[in-house]
Design an enzyme around this catalytic site. Structure first.
Site, short mmCIF file in Angstrom:
data_model
loop_
_atom_site.label_atom_id
_atom_site.label_comp_id
_atom_site.label_asym_id
_atom_site.label_seq_id
_atom_site.Cartn_x
_atom_site.Cartn_y
_atom_site.Cartn_z
N LYS A 64 -2.71 -15.28 -4.50
CA LYS A 64 -1.65 -14.81 -5.12
C LYS A 64 -0.86 -13.47 -4.31
CE LYS A 64 -3.00 -15.49 -9.86
NZ LYS A 64 -3.03 -14.68 -11.45
N MET A 151 -10.24 6.28 -8.62
CA MET A 151 -8.93 6.68 -8.81
C MET A 151 -7.77 6.28 -7.63
SD MET A 151 -8.83 8.32 -11.76
CE MET A 151 -9.75 6.89 -12.23
#
Length: 268
Positions: A64, A151
């Site tokens: 992808k 994060m």
């Protein structure tokens, strides 16, 4: 017209069954096949597709992102997601799209009509999460929350969202109307637990973008707790319908596509 799905491995894909059912329902003589292209052969993609004389194709794992440098144009949704799952070949140009986000949201809206007012948590910050988040953010009235283990994954995001850790997500689970798992945890052969559902509200809709298995461990656990659950089958069907629309400018027969996939999953 000729279409295909490319990936590696690809023999498990239900895309051919789904799209052929749609073609049959609409009385079209279009074709759709599965093409296994290993990573080491991907540099030959233009040659392979050209020989097949395709009008368009879908791309699945692990290509992808890999397909993007070969495209002449990439639409905004695919740029935002950082991944392409649909290519239209028009006048010799390759145009890349991502229909995963809109596919999931269309399906979710059909089971949760008041989606605009929902407080939503997405688990995971990968390509699938991004595509869904950008689509949801177009109309949600409350700020979307996305949780990830690290994060650092959010550094490539330019969307105004609440970014939290999975540990924090566990503590605040009771606040959300919908929780969506976009991680591979629970996929066939992957029994990893992504989050503890101890604080899940009984009114929360628990969703997973995976549809094989039909009920992932996180959906089974939520169902045992009495929650409504929603898997990734509709996302698969609606993203396919969106691809068909891009290729042909025609509306797909959603019911025939979903029925074909369900029959295949049940072994009929």
């Amino acid at each position: 017209m000729k279409f295909a799905v490319i990936g590696n491995p690809i023999s498990h894909s239900l895309s051919p069954v789904m799209h052929r059912a749609n073609f049959n329902s609409l009385g079209l003589d279009d074709t759709y096949e599965a093409l296994n292209i290993p990573i080491e052969d991907f540099h030959l993609i233009k040659e392979i597709i050209s020989k097949k004389e395709l009008d368009g194709f879908n791309i699945t794992i692990p290509h992808k992102e890999r397909i993007i440098p070969y495209l002449d144009y990439v639409d905004e949704q695919a740029i935002n997601a950082g991944a392409v799952n649909t290519v239209l070949i028009k006048d010799g140009k390759w145009i890349g799209y991502n229909t995963d986000g809109i596919g999931y949201v269309k399906g979710l809206h059909s089971v949760y009509p008041d989606l605009e007012n929902a407080y939503i948590l997405i688990l995971g910050a990968g390509g699938a999460s991004k595509g869904i988040a950008y689509e949801l953010a177009k109309f949600l009235k409350l700020k979307l929350t996305v949780a990830n283990r690290t994060m650092a994954r959010f550094e490539s995001w330019n969307l105004n969202i609440n970014q939290i850790s999975l540990a924090d997500a566990e503590n605040y689970l009771a606040e959300f109307d919908i929780v969506i798992n976009t991680t591979p945890a629970g996929m066939a052969g992957n029994n990893e637990s992504i989050i503890n559902l101890k604080h899940l509200s009984p009114n929360t809709l628990m969703s997973d973008i995976i549809y094989i298995p039909y009920k992932t461990p996180i959906l089974e656990e939520a169902e045992r707790k009495g929650n409504h659950i929603y898997n990734g089958l509709d996302m698969f069907v609606y993203q396919g319908a969106e691809s068909f629309k891009i290729w042909t400018n025609k509306d797909a027969d959603i019911n025939s596509m979903k029925t074909a996939v369900l029959q295949q999953l049940k072994g009929e």
